[in-house]
Design a protein around this motif. Structure first.
Motif, short mmCIF file in Angstrom:
data_model
loop_
_atom_site.label_atom_id
_atom_site.label_comp_id
_atom_site.label_asym_id
_atom_site.label_seq_id
_atom_site.Cartn_x
_atom_site.Cartn_y
_atom_site.Cartn_z
N VAL A 35 9.11 2.24 8.79
CA VAL A 35 8.65 3.21 7.80
C VAL A 35 7.97 2.49 6.65
O VAL A 35 8.27 1.34 6.35
CB VAL A 35 9.84 4.07 7.30
N MET A 36 7.03 3.20 6.02
CA MET A 36 6.40 2.71 4.80
C MET A 36 6.37 3.88 3.82
O MET A 36 6.08 5.01 4.20
CB MET A 36 4.97 2.23 5.08
N PHE A 37 6.70 3.60 2.60
CA PHE A 37 6.62 4.59 1.53
C PHE A 37 5.34 4.34 0.74
O PHE A 37 4.99 3.19 0.48
CB PHE A 37 7.83 4.49 0.60
N MET A 38 4.66 5.41 0.36
CA MET A 38 3.44 5.27 -0.43
C MET A 38 3.19 6.54 -1.21
O MET A 38 3.86 7.55 -1.01
CB MET A 38 2.25 4.93 0.46
N MET A 39 2.23 6.47 -2.11
CA MET A 39 1.80 7.65 -2.85
C MET A 39 0.50 8.14 -2.21
O MET A 39 -0.37 7.33 -1.88
CB MET A 39 1.55 7.31 -4.31
N ASP A 40 0.39 9.44 -2.02
CA ASP A 40 -0.85 9.95 -1.44
C ASP A 40 -1.93 10.03 -2.52
O ASP A 40 -1.73 9.56 -3.65
CB ASP A 40 -0.61 11.29 -0.73
N ALA A 41 -3.06 10.60 -2.18
CA ALA A 41 -4.20 10.62 -3.09
C ALA A 41 -3.92 11.41 -4.37
O ALA A 41 -4.54 11.17 -5.39
CB ALA A 41 -5.42 11.22 -2.38
N GLU A 42 -2.96 12.33 -4.31
CA GLU A 42 -2.61 13.12 -5.49
C GLU A 42 -1.37 12.58 -6.18
O GLU A 42 -0.75 13.26 -6.98
CB GLU A 42 -2.42 14.58 -5.09
N PHE A 43 -0.99 11.35 -5.82
CA PHE A 43 0.13 10.65 -6.43
C PHE A 43 1.47 11.28 -6.09
O PHE A 43 2.43 11.23 -6.86
CB PHE A 43 -0.06 10.54 -7.95
N ASP A 44 1.54 11.93 -4.92
CA ASP A 44 2.81 12.46 -4.42
C ASP A 44 3.42 11.42 -3.49
O ASP A 44 2.71 10.85 -2.64
CB ASP A 44 2.58 13.76 -3.65
N PRO A 45 4.71 11.16 -3.61
CA PRO A 45 5.35 10.19 -2.73
C PRO A 45 5.44 10.72 -1.31
O PRO A 45 5.66 11.91 -1.09
CB PRO A 45 6.74 10.01 -3.35
#
Length: 99
Positions: A35-45
């Motif tokens: 798994v990888m955690f990231m923020m999407d383009a709208e800064f949602d985790p």
């Protein structure tokens, strides 16, 4: 890049795991997941799961409209190569633990 004052929130969201880094994480039954955690383009985790067959999964969780930039999608595709290596390591370890 996330502001430093968001660090406690970021740790809460990921269980203390770092963003934009691959992690091998067991589920409740002990099965491993990459798994990888990231923020999407709208800064949602969000979480990105990498399957053992090279698939990339975006779990819906509580998201209605997850959105990614082209650059983010290229980064996710790039990380899939590392995830394949992690899966090979997971399988190798499982094989040595069987015998």
């Amino acid at each position: 890049m996330m502001p430093d004052d968001m660090q406690p929130y970021r740790e809460y969201l990921t269980g203390g795991r770092e963003f934009n880094v691959l992690h091998a994480v067991p589920d409740d039954t002990g099965n491993m997941h990459v798994v990888m955690f990231m923020m999407d383009a709208e800064f949602d985790p969000c979480r990105v799961l990498f399957g053992p067959e090279g698939d990339i999964i975006f779990p819906a969780d509580n998201y209605v409209w997850p959105s990614f930039t082209a650059s983010q999608l290229r980064f996710i595709a790039y990380m899939a190569k590392g995830a394949a290596k992690m899966w090979a390591d997971i399988w190798a370890e499982e094989l040595t633990n069987v015998g």
